[in-house]
Design an enzyme around this catalytic site. Sequence first.
Site, PDB file in Angstrom:
ATOM      1  N   LYS A 127       0.715  -1.043  -0.016  1.00  0.00           N
ATOM      2  CA  LYS A 127       0.035   0.014   0.070  1.00  0.00           C
ATOM      3  C   LYS A 127       0.855   1.251  -0.064  1.00  0.00           C
ATOM      4  CE  LYS A 127      -4.292  -1.820   0.839  1.00  0.00           C
ATOM      5  NZ  LYS A 127      -5.586  -1.528   1.072  1.00  0.00           N
ATOM      6  N   LYS A 209      -3.385 -10.029  -6.529  1.00  0.00           N
ATOM      7  CA  LYS A 209      -4.490 -10.423  -5.910  1.00  0.00           C
ATOM      8  C   LYS A 209      -5.771  -9.574  -6.519  1.00  0.00           C
ATOM      9  CE  LYS A 209      -5.717  -8.280  -2.124  1.00  0.00           C
ATOM     10  NZ  LYS A 209      -6.416  -8.040  -0.915  1.00  0.00           N
ATOM     11  N   LYS A 212     -10.495  -4.453  -4.326  1.00  0.00           N
ATOM     12  CA  LYS A 212     -11.604  -3.797  -4.902  1.00  0.00           C
ATOM     13  C   LYS A 212     -10.906  -2.135  -5.177  1.00  0.00           C
ATOM     14  CE  LYS A 212     -13.536  -3.852  -0.271  1.00  0.00           C
ATOM     15  NZ  LYS A 212     -12.164  -3.560   0.810  1.00  0.00           N
TER      16      LYS A 212
HETATM   17  P1  ATP Z   1      -8.484  -3.084  -0.801  1.00  0.00           P
HETATM   18  O1  ATP Z   1      -8.494  -3.162  -2.313  1.00  0.00           O
HETATM   19  O2  ATP Z   1      -9.159  -1.789  -0.247  1.00  0.00           O
HETATM   20  O3  ATP Z   1      -7.384  -3.086  -0.040  1.00  0.00           O
HETATM   21  P2  ATP Z   1      -9.366  -5.593  -0.632  1.00  0.00           P
HETATM   22  O4  ATP Z   1     -10.345  -6.113  -2.024  1.00  0.00           O
HETATM   23  O5  ATP Z   1      -8.096  -6.343  -0.631  1.00  0.00           O
HETATM   24  O6  ATP Z   1      -9.430  -3.894  -0.299  1.00  0.00           O
HETATM   25  P3  ATP Z   1     -10.433  -6.021   2.453  1.00  0.00           P
HETATM   26  O7  ATP Z   1     -11.259  -5.008   2.794  1.00  0.00           O
HETATM   27  O8  ATP Z   1      -9.106  -5.662   2.617  1.00  0.00           O
HETATM   28  O9  ATP Z   1     -10.506  -6.217   0.723  1.00  0.00           O
HETATM   29  O10 ATP Z   1     -10.567  -7.508   2.638  1.00  0.00           O
HETATM   30  C1  ATP Z   1     -11.625  -8.107   3.315  1.00  0.00           C
HETATM   31  C2  ATP Z   1     -11.765  -9.572   3.101  1.00  0.00           C
HETATM   32  O11 ATP Z   1     -11.885 -10.136   1.873  1.00  0.00           O
HETATM   33  C3  ATP Z   1     -10.421 -10.099   3.739  1.00  0.00           C
HETATM   34  O12 ATP Z   1     -11.072 -11.372   4.616  1.00  0.00           O
HETATM   35  C4  ATP Z   1      -9.698 -10.540   2.638  1.00  0.00           C
HETATM   36  O13 ATP Z   1      -8.772 -11.578   3.181  1.00  0.00           O
HETATM   37  C5  ATP Z   1     -10.572 -10.901   1.704  1.00  0.00           C
HETATM   38  N1  ATP Z   1     -10.149 -10.838   0.121  1.00  0.00           N
HETATM   39  C6  ATP Z   1      -9.713  -9.592  -0.383  1.00  0.00           C
HETATM   40  N2  ATP Z   1      -9.272  -9.957  -1.544  1.00  0.00           N
HETATM   41  C7  ATP Z   1      -9.276 -11.175  -1.653  1.00  0.00           C
HETATM   42  C8  ATP Z   1      -9.030 -12.155  -2.681  1.00  0.00           C
HETATM   43  N3  ATP Z   1      -8.512 -11.675  -3.996  1.00  0.00           N
HETATM   44  N4  ATP Z   1      -9.304 -13.328  -2.554  1.00  0.00           N
HETATM   45  C9  ATP Z   1      -9.921 -13.957  -1.572  1.00  0.00           C
HETATM   46  N5  ATP Z   1      -9.865 -13.156  -0.291  1.00  0.00           N
HETATM   47  C10 ATP Z   1      -9.836 -11.735  -0.465  1.00  0.00           C
END
Ligand code: ATP
Length: 344
Positions: A127, A209, A212
């Site tokens: 980040k 990964k 969002k």
């Molecule tokens: P950001 O992009 O804002 O960092 P993010 O999409 O990584 O957000 P988080 O809010 O950080 O999402 O994560 C919420 C939940 O979703 C956590 O349990 C995280 O492990 C899971 N998660 C996020 N992205 C993935 C992915 N690509 N595959 C599986 N689990 C995920």
Amino acid sequence: MNTEILTQNQETPIEKKKTIFSGVQPSGNLTIGNYLGAIKNWTDLQDKYNCIYCVVDMHAITVRQVPAELRRRTYETLAVYIAAGLDPEKNTLFVQSHVPAHAVLAWDLNCFTMFGELNRMTQFKDKSAKNADNINAGLFTYPVLMAADILLYQTDLVPVGQDQRQHLELARDIAVRFNNTFSDTFIVPEAYIQKTGMKIMSLAEPTKKMSKSDANPNASVAILDSKDDIIRKFKRAVTDSDTVVRYAEGKDGINNLMSIYSCFTGKDYSEIEREFDGKGYGDFKLAVGETVADSLAPIREKFDALMKDKKYLEEVMRSGADAAQRIAAKTVSKVHRKLGYVGL
Ligand code: ATP
Ligand code: LTN
């Protein structure tokens, strides 16, 4: 493990339900990564465990947010929780900033977390690289707030995606350190990571990964995307120059699509390979797109209805915050007594 046995009468001991805690940041449109890695798994736990699910808005501000969008997404994230099947009567659903104990405990735990530990966190490194103009202290201490979220509720299990394992390990280390310095105060939580769906990859760069907050709209599929958008994004998904649908090393794009298809259909990889034997990537991508869109359609429908009823969502937020606050206050007062703060 951390299971308290309560004896109802001499013959029938009943086990106290274990506590589950997890959260998602309202930092963008929730993706199928969030759904398969986290929320979908949560819905299977609601009968067996004492479940607490939070919309972690305080974590979201570690990256600059537009206030009106953060507010809207906080409602939306809660609505997705409910639309995906989390029953507010069975689970405690709440918004992090409504329970100030999270910030209070985070400060205390900051003083039990080492600079070197935080400096090793891969999410911080990722980040900081993405937000080079805003490497704020909150981004650095993010995992301490997450540890506070978890430890406040004497959580046994934390269902998350694979990317959160390192943060979970840190939360455990902080709990053990505090317990060893004083006496048993926190339950030491365990990660609860499902095999399937634990890491959904980007459709544009399948070695990364799915996230969002990815700036490329074709990289991720949102739970609330329209059927047409979902199908279009899967059609454009990056694959390889092979033509056979099979799970193999180096075929990151196809492996990812197979993993998504498997999560939504329950079919294993060999079944999927047989299903698409003799067919090309085009047919496979279309099938994945249609399956995902059709599986998510009922969630989208419920979501639309919920978003029209803000009052209801606010009632859920309020009663969830009340319930969470009651549990959190007990932990905070225990921690403060041990630290030597004067209690009044
Ligand atoms: P950001 O992009 O804002 O960092 P993010 O999409 O990584 O957000 P988080 O809010 O950080 O999402 O994560 C919420 C939940 O979703 C956590 O349990 C995280 O492990 C899971 N998660 C996020 N992205 C993935 C992915 N690509 N595959 C599986 N689990 C995920
Ligand atoms: N850091 C998590 C979100 C999160 C969380 C939590 C998950 C904040 N607090 C407590 C589980 C338990 C993420 O997914 N990025």
